[in-house]
Enzyme design. Structure first.
Site, PDB file in Angstrom:
ATOM      1  N   ASN A 210       0.846  -1.202   0.000  1.00 50.03           N
ATOM      2  CA  ASN A 210       0.000   0.000   0.000  1.00 50.03           C
ATOM      3  C   ASN A 210       0.878   1.248   0.000  1.00 50.03           C
ATOM      4  OD1 ASN A 210       0.542   0.834   2.865  1.00 50.03           O
ATOM      5  ND2 ASN A 210      -0.348  -1.186   3.257  1.00 50.03           N
ATOM      6  N   LYS A 289       8.408 -17.669 -10.029  1.00 50.75           N
ATOM      7  CA  LYS A 289       7.766 -16.557 -10.720  1.00 50.75           C
ATOM      8  C   LYS A 289       6.647 -17.071 -11.636  1.00 50.75           C
ATOM      9  CE  LYS A 289       8.735 -12.889 -13.988  1.00 50.75           C
ATOM     10  NZ  LYS A 289       9.643 -12.394 -15.001  1.00 50.75           N
ATOM     11  N   ASP A 309      -4.944  -9.501  13.440  1.00 48.72           N
ATOM     12  CA  ASP A 309      -5.015  -8.077  13.810  1.00 48.72           C
ATOM     13  C   ASP A 309      -4.019  -7.851  14.951  1.00 48.72           C
ATOM     14  OD1 ASP A 309      -5.660  -5.584  14.993  1.00 48.72           O
ATOM     15  OD2 ASP A 309      -7.634  -5.660  14.047  1.00 48.72           O
TER      16      ASP A 309
HETATM   17  N1  CTP Z   1      -3.828  -2.990  12.516  1.00 48.46           N
HETATM   18  C1  CTP Z   1      -3.063  -4.032  13.008  1.00 48.46           C
HETATM   19  N2  CTP Z   1      -3.113  -5.261  12.392  1.00 48.46           N
HETATM   20  C2  CTP Z   1      -3.917  -5.465  11.323  1.00 48.46           C
HETATM   21  C3  CTP Z   1      -4.697  -4.400  10.824  1.00 48.46           C
HETATM   22  C4  CTP Z   1      -4.636  -3.175  11.446  1.00 48.46           C
HETATM   23  O1  CTP Z   1      -2.321  -3.847  13.982  1.00 48.46           O
HETATM   24  N3  CTP Z   1      -3.927  -6.653  10.763  1.00 48.46           N
HETATM   25  C5  CTP Z   1      -3.787  -1.692  13.207  1.00 48.46           C
HETATM   26  C6  CTP Z   1      -3.213  -0.573  12.381  1.00 48.46           C
HETATM   27  O2  CTP Z   1      -1.807  -0.453  12.574  1.00 48.46           O
HETATM   28  C7  CTP Z   1      -3.966   0.626  12.909  1.00 48.46           C
HETATM   29  C8  CTP Z   1      -5.316   0.065  13.313  1.00 48.46           C
HETATM   30  O3  CTP Z   1      -5.110  -1.334  13.484  1.00 48.46           O
HETATM   31  O4  CTP Z   1      -3.382   1.118  14.094  1.00 48.46           O
HETATM   32  C9  CTP Z   1      -6.410   0.287  12.344  1.00 48.46           C
HETATM   33  O5  CTP Z   1      -6.039  -0.212  11.102  1.00 48.46           O
HETATM   34  P1  CTP Z   1      -7.061  -0.178   9.883  1.00 48.46           P
HETATM   35  O6  CTP Z   1      -6.461  -0.877   8.719  1.00 48.46           O
HETATM   36  O7  CTP Z   1      -7.559   1.206   9.676  1.00 48.46           O
HETATM   37  O8  CTP Z   1      -8.263  -0.988  10.508  1.00 48.46           O
HETATM   38  P2  CTP Z   1      -8.837  -2.370  10.176  1.00 48.46           P
HETATM   39  O9  CTP Z   1      -8.753  -3.187  11.415  1.00 48.46           O
HETATM   40  O10 CTP Z   1      -8.206  -2.929   8.963  1.00 48.46           O
HETATM   41  O11 CTP Z   1     -10.358  -2.018   9.935  1.00 48.46           O
HETATM   42  P3  CTP Z   1     -11.127  -1.619   8.563  1.00 48.46           P
HETATM   43  O12 CTP Z   1     -10.917  -2.748   7.636  1.00 48.46           O
HETATM   44  O13 CTP Z   1     -12.518  -1.465   9.047  1.00 48.46           O
HETATM   45  O14 CTP Z   1     -10.546  -0.327   8.109  1.00 48.46           O
END
Ligand code: CTP
Length: 400
Positions: A210, A289, A309
């Site tokens: 990303n 690949k 998460d």
């Molecule tokens: N985060 C994390 N591990 C993941 C995804 C997210 O630690 N697998 C943490 C990010 O570093 C950030 C927070 O969670 O501090 C929110 O991340 P975000 O991508 O905005 O949230 P999501 O949990 O992916 O929720 P959504 O898909 O609803 O945006």
């Protein structure tokens, strides 16, 4: 940046070939808003002339204890009274020895003993001189006496040898000085931070990632270190330099980031999840690949599985640190941030608009916690990071 605005520094110089780097440092200090008064020992003037330092700082250089330019002939008192700190760059073995024993046989050493402000010294010498038991003893002694010793580093030396004793680079000295003047509300705290994007492989040459640059996470790591914390930064792939004093562990995928965070989190007082973590990884990424001929004209069909998460897992630990999450949203920032605060069971969510933050040098933040919403106005990411760290430190102090 004006990180040293209003600061007046006495820049002491002793005899050493690294003195040529002090000329650059004098410029950099002024670029950051400091005023600089140079004081040189006789030895220093053999390596670089007072004229050079005067031209760079716009102030007459002092070298002599008996300088009649001071009406009261007390240069050693007058020059340091106006100073926020005396910084000696380079500091020779001889100078460190004199300071350790309170000797005052020239203007600079007399000033150091007569000072009422902090003293920082940046050693530079041949590796044998630095390793000598007397120098080591003297360096320990001045540190015990409250002198801040910056460096030395290891590496190539002017004498052709390689080892410890090399002076820090001007940019490193600058960063250490800026950190020195920052308030220390995080002293004694251990802070674990994730930053940057993650990269999920499709095959050995392709990946899904990303647009996160890592700038905000790195700025927060720097700010937390400046605030006195012991900082570990778990970073996805970025092109950024590691902030001074921060321990950095590089990872690529979300699952690697999860493993490292779970290993490092024990003993952390605070966890700040700034990384833009991929929510999914490709199942059965190809070992080789993918070839167009093998895949066909419609392209490959990728199957995904959810990543752990990391933030929620840390927050769910029985002895969880103070947890801070980020919400980078493109729509409904307030609602999404507030729902993440509840869903991830963290103490604080920091919200920003993804398209106004990713890759940029500035940002604007809103903090969401039990107190409600707090806005940090758009500013350079380092300025914001310092405000955020101060806000976290204050909340942690209230919570404990
Ligand atoms: N985060 C994390 N591990 C993941 C995804 C997210 O630690 N697998 C943490 C990010 O570093 C950030 C927070 O969670 O501090 C929110 O991340 P975000 O991508 O905005 O949230 P999501 O949990 O992916 O929720 P959504 O898909 O609803 O945006």
């Amino acid at each position: 940046m004006n990180d040293l605005a209003g600061r007046h520094l006495v820049l002491g110089m002793t005899g050493g070939i690294a003195a040529y780097k002090t000329a650059e440092l004098a410029r950099r200090l002024q670029d950051h808003g400091a005023t600089v008064q140079v004081v040189m020992t006789e030895g220093a003037t053999h390596f670089i002339t007072p004229v050079t330092m005067q031209a760079l700082t716009g102030r007459p250089v002092f070298t002599d204890q008996w300088d009649a330019r001071q009406p009261n002939n007390m240069a050693h008192i007058d020059l340091s009274r106006a100073a926020d700190a005396i910084v000696v760059v380079p500091a020779s073995a001889d100078f460190i020895a004199k300071i350790a024993h309170g000797l005052c046989d020239d203007l600079l050493t007399t000033m150091c003993v007569a000072r009422a402000c902090p003293l920082l010294v940046v050693p530079a010498m041949n590796l044998q001189m630095w390793a000598h038991p007397a120098t080591q003893r003297n360096a320990r002694q001045i540190a015990d006496d409250g002198v801040v010793v910056l460096g030395p580093a290891s590496g190539d030396q002017a004498c052709g040898e390689i080892g410890s004793g090399r002076m820090l680079e001007p940019d490193e000295i600058l960063d250490d000085l800026i950190a020195f003047f920052q308030p220390k509300p995080m002293r004694g705290r251990r802070v674990l931070i994730t930053a940057g994007p993650t990269r999920e492989p499709i095959d050995p040459v392709r990946a899904i990632t990303n647009h996160s640059s890592g700038k905000m996470g790195y700025a927060i790591a720097r700010a937390a270190h400046e605030a006195g914390a012991e900082v570990t930064l778990v970073s996805g792939p970025t092109a950024l330099a590691t902030p001074r004093g921060v321990v950095r562990i590089d990872v690529e995928t979300a699952r690697q980031m999860y493993d490292v965070v779970m290993r490092e989190v024990a003993g952390a007082d605070c966890f700040i999840a700034v990384a833009a973590v991929a929510d999914w990884h490709v199942i059965d990424a190809s070992e080789h690949k993918l070839k167009k001929a093998g895949v066909g004209s419609d392209g490959p069909i990728l199957k995904f599985a959810q990543n752990p998460d990391i933030l929620a897992a840390v927050a769910a630990r029985p002895t969880a640190p103070y947890c801070v999450g980020f919400a980078a949203e493109t729509e409904d920032l307030h609602a999404n941030a507030e729902s993440k605060l509840a869903r991830k069971k963290v103490q604080l969510i920091v919200g920003n608009h993804a398209h106004e933050a990713f890759g940029r040098d500035d940002n604007a933040l809103t903090l969401y916690d039990a107190r409600g919403r707090t806005t940090l106005e758009r500013a350079d990411k380092l300025v914001l990071a310092r405000q955020l760290v101060a806000a976290i430190a204050e909340r942690m102090a209230t919570a404990s």
